[in-house]
Design an enzyme around this catalytic site. Sequence first.
Site, PDB file in Angstrom:
ATOM      1  N   ARG A  36      13.233  53.379  41.111  1.00  0.00           N
ATOM      2  CA  ARG A  36      14.481  52.954  41.748  1.00  0.00           C
ATOM      3  C   ARG A  36      15.280  54.132  42.294  1.00  0.00           C
ATOM      4  NH1 ARG A  36      16.273  48.110  37.619  1.00  0.00           N
ATOM      5  NH2 ARG A  36      15.031  46.519  38.661  1.00  0.00           N
ATOM      6  N   GLY A 342       9.818  39.514  39.146  1.00  0.00           N
ATOM      7  CA  GLY A 342       9.489  40.677  38.320  1.00  0.00           C
ATOM      8  C   GLY A 342       8.047  40.698  37.871  1.00  0.00           C
ATOM      9  N   GLY A 365      16.225  37.757  41.037  1.00  0.00           N
ATOM     10  CA  GLY A 365      17.212  36.695  41.257  1.00  0.00           C
ATOM     11  C   GLY A 365      17.735  36.692  42.684  1.00  0.00           C
TER      12      GLY A 365
HETATM   13  P1  ADP Z   1       8.239  36.050  38.066  1.00  0.00           P
HETATM   14  O1  ADP Z   1       8.841  37.084  37.133  1.00  0.00           O
HETATM   15  O2  ADP Z   1       7.196  36.627  38.960  1.00  0.00           O
HETATM   16  O3  ADP Z   1       9.290  35.265  38.797  1.00  0.00           O
HETATM   17  P2  ADP Z   1       8.073  34.129  35.941  1.00  0.00           P
HETATM   18  O4  ADP Z   1       8.973  34.992  35.128  1.00  0.00           O
HETATM   19  O5  ADP Z   1       8.576  32.842  36.451  1.00  0.00           O
HETATM   20  O6  ADP Z   1       7.460  34.991  37.161  1.00  0.00           O
HETATM   21  O7  ADP Z   1       6.770  33.763  35.101  1.00  0.00           O
HETATM   22  C1  ADP Z   1       5.926  34.747  34.589  1.00  0.00           C
HETATM   23  C2  ADP Z   1       5.466  34.398  33.205  1.00  0.00           C
HETATM   24  O8  ADP Z   1       4.861  33.112  33.186  1.00  0.00           O
HETATM   25  C3  ADP Z   1       4.448  35.383  32.697  1.00  0.00           C
HETATM   26  O9  ADP Z   1       4.896  35.917  31.469  1.00  0.00           O
HETATM   27  C4  ADP Z   1       3.196  34.535  32.516  1.00  0.00           C
HETATM   28  O10 ADP Z   1       2.418  34.917  31.405  1.00  0.00           O
HETATM   29  C5  ADP Z   1       3.777  33.170  32.286  1.00  0.00           C
HETATM   30  N1  ADP Z   1       2.789  32.107  32.559  1.00  0.00           N
HETATM   31  C6  ADP Z   1       2.219  31.807  33.723  1.00  0.00           C
HETATM   32  N2  ADP Z   1       1.328  30.796  33.586  1.00  0.00           N
HETATM   33  C7  ADP Z   1       1.338  30.440  32.285  1.00  0.00           C
HETATM   34  C8  ADP Z   1       0.658  29.458  31.506  1.00  0.00           C
HETATM   35  N3  ADP Z   1      -0.248  28.629  32.061  1.00  0.00           N
HETATM   36  N4  ADP Z   1       0.930  29.373  30.195  1.00  0.00           N
HETATM   37  C9  ADP Z   1       1.845  30.215  29.638  1.00  0.00           C
HETATM   38  N5  ADP Z   1       2.530  31.154  30.308  1.00  0.00           N
HETATM   39  C10 ADP Z   1       2.280  31.277  31.613  1.00  0.00           C
HETATM   40 MG    MG Z   2       9.722  36.933  35.167  1.00  0.00          MG
END
Ligand code: ADP
Ligand code: MG
Length: 386
Positions: A36, A342, A365
Site C-alpha cells: 500500500r 480481499g 467494500g
Molecule cells: P471476497 O473477500 O473475495 O469478497 P468472500 O469474503 O465473500 O470473498 O468469501 C471468501 C471466503 O469464502 C473464503 O474464506 C472461502 O474459503 C469461503 N468459501 C468459498 N466457498 C466456500 C464453500 N463452498 N464452503 C465454505 N467456505 C467457502
Molecule cells: Mg473476504
Amino acid sequence: MGFQRLSDLSLTGKRVLLRVDFNVPIEDGVVGDDTRITAALPTIRYLLSHGASVLLVSHLGRPKGAPDPQYSLRPVAAHLAELLGQPVPLADDVVGPSAQAVAQALKPGEVALLENVRFEPGEERNDPELAKRLASLADVFVNDAFGAAHRAHASTAGVARLLPSAAGFLMERELDALGRVLTHPEPPFVVIFGGAKISDKIGVIRQFLMRADTVLVGGGIANTLLKAKGLEVGRSLVENDRLDTAQELLRTAEAESVVVARSLDEPGSIRTLTVTELGPDDAIFDIGPETIAAYSNAIHGARTIVWNGPMGLFERPPFDAGTRAIAAAVAESGAFSVVGGGDSVAAIHESGFAEKIGHISTGGGASLEFLEGRILPGVAALGTED
Ligand code: ADP
Ligand code: MG
C-alpha cells in the site's frame, strides 16, 4: 459522474494534503507488507515533480478516536523515507500544534506525514470542525485512498468539500476500470460470483443480473442457490435466512458438478458429485470438473469479465482447484477483466495470473458499493458538476 484528476490541478508552490491508505501490517515497530505504501509512490512523485509539497494523511488500524502509540504511523514514516530517499517528518498529532508546525515548514519538493487520523474522534463521524482544521493545513486536497471512499469521513469527503480536490492515480485507476465495467461493458459480459455469503453481495449481483450476458456462481453463494432450488446440500455453508433472496435470483437449473467432503478432517471422504447426488452428511467445498469446463467455456468467449468471490474453500487444497482454474480461464480469455474482494485478490495473486488481469481492485467494500451503482461519498466530493 465526473471527477477531478491530478492534471486538472495547478500545483506549483502548493501544499497538497494527500489522503492515502497506509493501513499496513506493523510488527515490532517495522512495516511488513508495504504494497500500500509503494502503490502511493507514483502520486507522491508526480506532486513533488510538479513543484508541490506533500502532507500525507492516513488511518492505521482501529484506534478508538484517541492517540494510541500502538497505532502510530512512525514506522510508516521511516519506511516511506527509505523508499523516497528523503526525510519524512511525522507530526505528533493530526491537526494540533505539531501538525501545524510541520505543515508550515514544508517547502516544494518536501514530504511530511500527519499522525494517524483516527486519533481524532471527529474523523469517522465526518466532523466539520476537523475537516476545516485539516483543510487549513494545505492549499489543495488529493485523495488516493479508494478503499476508504465509501465512507464519509473528515479526511475523505469532509475536507474535499473545502479545498480544490482531485483523485490521485490509484483512485483514478479504480474509478476508470470500475466505471468501464459498470457503465459500458463490451459484450459478451460475464460476471463471476463466489465467496461466503449472498448477503454481502446481493446488491451487486442484482445489478449485474440485469446487465451481464452470463452470471457464473460458485462458493457459499452457489450453495444457497442450490438449496433454494430444493436440492439437498447437506452440511454445506448456506445462508438459511437468505433462501427467499436466492429464489429470486434463480433462473435456470443446470446439472453441475461439485467437490464434496463429509468433513475437512476426512480426506478419504472427498468426492466429485453432480449437485443432485449429495447426502445429508456431505458439504460442498468447491466447483467440480464439469462446472469448471462449462464456466471456462463461457469465460473464454467473454470480452468483459467481473469476478468477485472464490469458487470454493480455496485456502484448503484440494478445494482451491476450482478457483485456480477460473483464474487461469480469466487470465487466458483476453477479455478486459476486473477482480475485486480481499480473498479473491489474494487468490488471484496466489494463482500467478495477476499480471494478466485488467484491473485488481484494492477496495473490497468500496468496489462492491461502486459496482452496485452507488455514489461513493469520497468520490462524489471530488466531483465536477457534470
Ligand atoms: P471476497 O473477500 O473475495 O469478497 P468472500 O469474503 O465473500 O470473498 O468469501 C471468501 C471466503 O469464502 C473464503 O474464506 C472461502 O474459503 C469461503 N468459501 C468459498 N466457498 C466456500 C464453500 N463452498 N464452503 C465454505 N467456505 C467457502
Ligand atoms: Mg473476504
